[in-house]
Design a protein around this motif. Sequence first.
Motif, PDB file in Angstrom:
ATOM      1  N   LEU A 158      53.227  56.942  38.417  1.00 32.88           N
ATOM      2  CA  LEU A 158      54.165  56.945  37.298  1.00 32.88           C
ATOM      3  C   LEU A 158      55.821  57.353  37.453  1.00 32.88           C
ATOM      4  O   LEU A 158      56.350  57.701  36.694  1.00 32.88           O
ATOM      5  CB  LEU A 158      53.599  58.107  36.439  1.00 32.88           C
ATOM      6  CG  LEU A 158      52.077  58.246  36.019  1.00 32.88           C
ATOM      7  CD1 LEU A 158      51.783  59.344  35.051  1.00 32.88           C
ATOM      8  CD2 LEU A 158      51.840  56.746  35.533  1.00 32.88           C
ATOM      9  N   LEU A 217      58.489  56.396  35.082  1.00 35.24           N
ATOM     10  CA  LEU A 217      58.603  57.405  33.852  1.00 35.24           C
ATOM     11  C   LEU A 217      59.429  58.305  33.659  1.00 35.24           C
ATOM     12  O   LEU A 217      59.774  59.048  34.695  1.00 35.24           O
ATOM     13  CB  LEU A 217      57.075  57.511  33.414  1.00 35.24           C
ATOM     14  CG  LEU A 217      55.794  56.329  33.764  1.00 35.24           C
ATOM     15  CD1 LEU A 217      54.604  56.888  32.857  1.00 35.24           C
ATOM     16  CD2 LEU A 217      56.177  55.217  32.672  1.00 35.24           C
ATOM     17  N   CYS A 248      57.473  55.225  23.773  1.00 38.54           N
ATOM     18  CA  CYS A 248      58.234  54.297  23.865  1.00 38.54           C
ATOM     19  C   CYS A 248      59.327  54.318  24.671  1.00 38.54           C
ATOM     20  O   CYS A 248      59.711  53.656  25.833  1.00 38.54           O
ATOM     21  CB  CYS A 248      58.431  53.324  22.828  1.00 38.54           C
ATOM     22  SG  CYS A 248      56.948  52.494  21.881  1.00 38.54           S
ATOM     23  N   LEU A 300      58.195  55.400  28.319  1.00 40.49           N
ATOM     24  CA  LEU A 300      57.755  54.030  28.870  1.00 40.49           C
ATOM     25  C   LEU A 300      58.839  53.010  29.051  1.00 40.49           C
ATOM     26  O   LEU A 300      58.715  51.939  30.222  1.00 40.49           O
ATOM     27  CB  LEU A 300      56.754  53.413  28.302  1.00 40.49           C
ATOM     28  CG  LEU A 300      55.426  54.290  28.299  1.00 40.49           C
ATOM     29  CD1 LEU A 300      54.267  53.753  27.530  1.00 40.49           C
ATOM     30  CD2 LEU A 300      54.748  54.748  29.702  1.00 40.49           C
ATOM     31  N   VAL A 330      50.678  59.469  26.743  1.00 37.69           N
ATOM     32  CA  VAL A 330      51.671  58.768  27.365  1.00 37.69           C
ATOM     33  C   VAL A 330      50.906  57.910  28.446  1.00 37.69           C
ATOM     34  O   VAL A 330      50.937  56.836  28.569  1.00 37.69           O
ATOM     35  CB  VAL A 330      52.928  59.398  27.871  1.00 37.69           C
ATOM     36  CG1 VAL A 330      53.825  58.495  28.708  1.00 37.69           C
ATOM     37  CG2 VAL A 330      53.549  60.282  26.969  1.00 37.69           C
ATOM     38  N   TRP A 379      50.321  53.878  29.094  1.00 39.94           N
ATOM     39  CA  TRP A 379      50.627  53.367  30.247  1.00 39.94           C
ATOM     40  C   TRP A 379      49.472  52.750  30.956  1.00 39.94           C
ATOM     41  O   TRP A 379      49.472  51.422  31.494  1.00 39.94           O
ATOM     42  CB  TRP A 379      51.153  54.160  31.389  1.00 39.94           C
ATOM     43  CG  TRP A 379      51.588  53.953  32.582  1.00 39.94           C
ATOM     44  CD1 TRP A 379      52.948  53.396  32.824  1.00 39.94           C
ATOM     45  CD2 TRP A 379      50.885  53.733  33.645  1.00 39.94           C
ATOM     46  NE1 TRP A 379      52.722  53.075  34.312  1.00 39.94           N
ATOM     47  CE2 TRP A 379      51.464  53.100  34.705  1.00 39.94           C
ATOM     48  CE3 TRP A 379      49.249  54.283  34.083  1.00 39.94           C
ATOM     49  CZ2 TRP A 379      51.055  53.275  35.910  1.00 39.94           C
ATOM     50  CZ3 TRP A 379      48.894  54.039  35.263  1.00 39.94           C
ATOM     51  CH2 TRP A 379      49.615  53.693  36.323  1.00 39.94           C
ATOM     52  N   ARG A 384      48.286  49.416  29.240  1.00 44.39           N
ATOM     53  CA  ARG A 384      49.176  48.150  29.509  1.00 44.39           C
ATOM     54  C   ARG A 384      48.920  47.593  31.002  1.00 44.39           C
ATOM     55  O   ARG A 384      48.791  46.626  31.214  1.00 44.39           O
ATOM     56  CB  ARG A 384      50.525  48.725  29.369  1.00 44.39           C
ATOM     57  CG  ARG A 384      50.984  48.870  27.969  1.00 44.39           C
ATOM     58  CD  ARG A 384      52.418  49.550  27.747  1.00 44.39           C
ATOM     59  NE  ARG A 384      53.413  48.878  28.824  1.00 44.39           N
ATOM     60  CZ  ARG A 384      54.161  47.669  28.060  1.00 44.39           C
ATOM     61  NH1 ARG A 384      53.853  47.301  27.102  1.00 44.39           N
ATOM     62  NH2 ARG A 384      55.289  47.307  28.930  1.00 44.39           N
ATOM     63  N   LYS A 385      48.688  48.783  31.826  1.00 46.63           N
ATOM     64  CA  LYS A 385      48.254  48.583  33.201  1.00 46.63           C
ATOM     65  C   LYS A 385      47.116  47.461  33.273  1.00 46.63           C
ATOM     66  O   LYS A 385      46.970  46.525  34.203  1.00 46.63           O
ATOM     67  CB  LYS A 385      48.306  49.564  34.032  1.00 46.63           C
ATOM     68  CG  LYS A 385      47.693  49.350  35.603  1.00 46.63           C
ATOM     69  CD  LYS A 385      47.661  50.648  36.295  1.00 46.63           C
ATOM     70  CE  LYS A 385      46.934  50.734  37.679  1.00 46.63           C
ATOM     71  NZ  LYS A 385      47.642  49.855  38.422  1.00 46.63           N
TER      72      LYS A 385
END
Length: 784
Positions: free
Chosen positions: A71, A74, A225, A228, A257, A261, A264-265
Amino acid sequence: MTVHTKGSGTTWVGRSIRRLEDPALVTGRGRFTADMPATHWVRFVRSGVAAGTIKNITAPEGASIVTAKDLAKLKPIRPMLSKFNYVAVGQPILADGVVRFTGESIAAVYAPSKDQAEDIADQIEVEISEGAPLIDAMDALAGDAPLVHADTKHNVIVEGRIATPGFEDVWKTAHKVLHVEARSHRQNATPMEARAGHAAYDGSTGRVTLTCTTQMPHLTRTAVCDILGIPESDLRVVAPDVGGGFGQKMSLAPEYVLLVWLARKLRSSVAWTEDRRENLIASFHSRDQHVQLEGAFDKSGKLLALRGDIVANIGAYSCFPTTCGVEPLMALAELPGPYDVRAYDCRSRGVMTNTCPMAPYRGVSRPVITFVLERLMDKAAAAFGIEPTELRRRNLIDKFPYTSATGLVFDDGSYKETMEMAIKAIDLDAFRKRQKTARDAGRYLGIGFATFSERTGYGSPAFAARGMEITPGFETVYLTIDPSGFVEARIGSSPHGQGLRTSLAQIIADEIGIDPEFIKVVHGDTDRSPYGWGTFASRSLVLSGGASLLAAQKIRAKLLKMASHFLEAAPEDITLQSGSAHVIGTDRSVTIASMARAAYHQTHIFKGEIEPGLTETGTYDPSGTFSNACHVAIVEVDIETGRVEMEKFLVAEDAGLIINPMIADGQVHGGVAQGIGNALLEEIIYDETGNILTSTLADFLPPTTREIPEIELHHVETLTGNSITKAKGLGEGGAIGAPAAVISAINDALSPFGISIDEMPATPQRIRAALRSSGKLPSNGKTA
């Protein structure tokens, strides 16, 4: 007292109609985050130590694991204030090299099922070089204390000071000076539903839908948002049915969060459901404060001046968005409470420690400052040899508007009136006689009073005064009558059990002349709801109610104009009631449903004089209003065991116009129950190493029906000009007054022993320790 809405033949405001949201909940059709299926389930690996440096993380072969290294791009969670000597510190989504409290997330594992994820998490080995933890804020203030965050100069993260001009001159005139040194131990909000999140990736759009237990859907979306680095249009946040929030679900959880993340990954769905142990050790705590308070009184018992010093343990990080300043700064601004005192000098500090971060919890600092202030009033009454209610009578605010020593403007209230109502209802004289008889028989009864003000329904001006980078405030409502004649109100606030949907429907129903059952309130969905600030600070009814009323007034005006075309009458001669528009004094009418259909399907008949459709917007951002109440507790204390038995609890409450008395009573009942838990039971306990000893509900004790007596309620309705609905907030009041009333009653019961319980919760152990230290316990434990 009922106030009729002008132009409406039906009055819904002021009626105890059943909650519209309940049928789905009581029949098991409610929709909760933890019920949603997912492809991957997440389990967090949490620190078992309070302070240290992470040396190594070892996972079993094939485990799917996320650490801080993954991360690295981030941003941290970093809420900001521009005032009060605020020091901004960042909280990583997963601990990055350093752990700062027991329970901090170090890694996340994911697997196809909850059980598999838990099994893998149990196999993760984390090597930590332990440091010396700071658990108590007073220790963290020491000059040689280690720093919780190495990049700061000290552990004080926020500090405010108020001193009125000429304070010392006033202080010197005092006839008596009384002192209280009080301690409020930390709590956990313990909602019925712990935190949970579900993030699902949509391959066709690239969007993620985060469903989670949040009180602030829109701000959650903005914050996630920002961290990220993605557009807000790529994230939808939904708060479905939420099983209690109480402030704990207001602040941004770093776990959410991570879920977005990871979704999406993986381009898939991931979910996490917090268990009760996680909630107790790692979900925001509250109200860990040390307060020293002195009051200067003249010969008549009038309070001349207050001097205070407040130290709030804010934990290892600052909560988002309110920041850790919310507790110490609210205490600083509102400490004088409902009493008329013109000289004030107070310092309030938020101090970092190696403990779970703090966040708002129902009432925020006010249960603590009310408890401390009421202890001062009781001690002053004893010093002057008068009944505690008489001392309050000499000091309560009774002229309005009133500007406090800290600059807060109180609108019309009933501080003395509610206390007098409570005194009469409880029959204080009769209780004193019964108390004396009981003492003669070796039984110790006590009565406690707590009078307080509750700042409610305030908008952006109040939050701007704190210097918040993110300034909450306004609420917006989109109100639509669709072609079928049904009404939809889309709100930015996010209800979580307080009956807001029903109350708003009643306000709208009165304005446009339609039954509440035909009104649907939509909330908690950033794709459907206007941008709003959610639910907190006893604000939802005042702000969303005000915005709903403004939108409904616009809809009403349009309906009357449309009806004038259909009925060939002037709008001022038409009334809306029972779903129709009627010409006053005639039998001519037209249904609202038929007008709604025409607004969409037959717009030509209005000849361009009325815009198509029936949608209006209302936005409301008021300065705020003050509710007030007097709480009374009657208890019996067993001096052999220290057990406190609640005999009776009474509330005289003034929250302005009551929209739905049943819902209002339920709010007070729930708050009082939490307040009694605060006074007697609930305490998060750390040992000297920073390990939490109260990690189950066998150790952290919320109140049950056995501890809560029947609660007698009385209402006063002081209509305020500071709220366009004339309603004030009351969501937190029950929790604010109850702890002070209960502990005042305990001290009254134990007054023959000359002791003072100035600590919350007043557990049997603390009561017994105080009794033993008095030296007045009889050998048989029965009589003094």
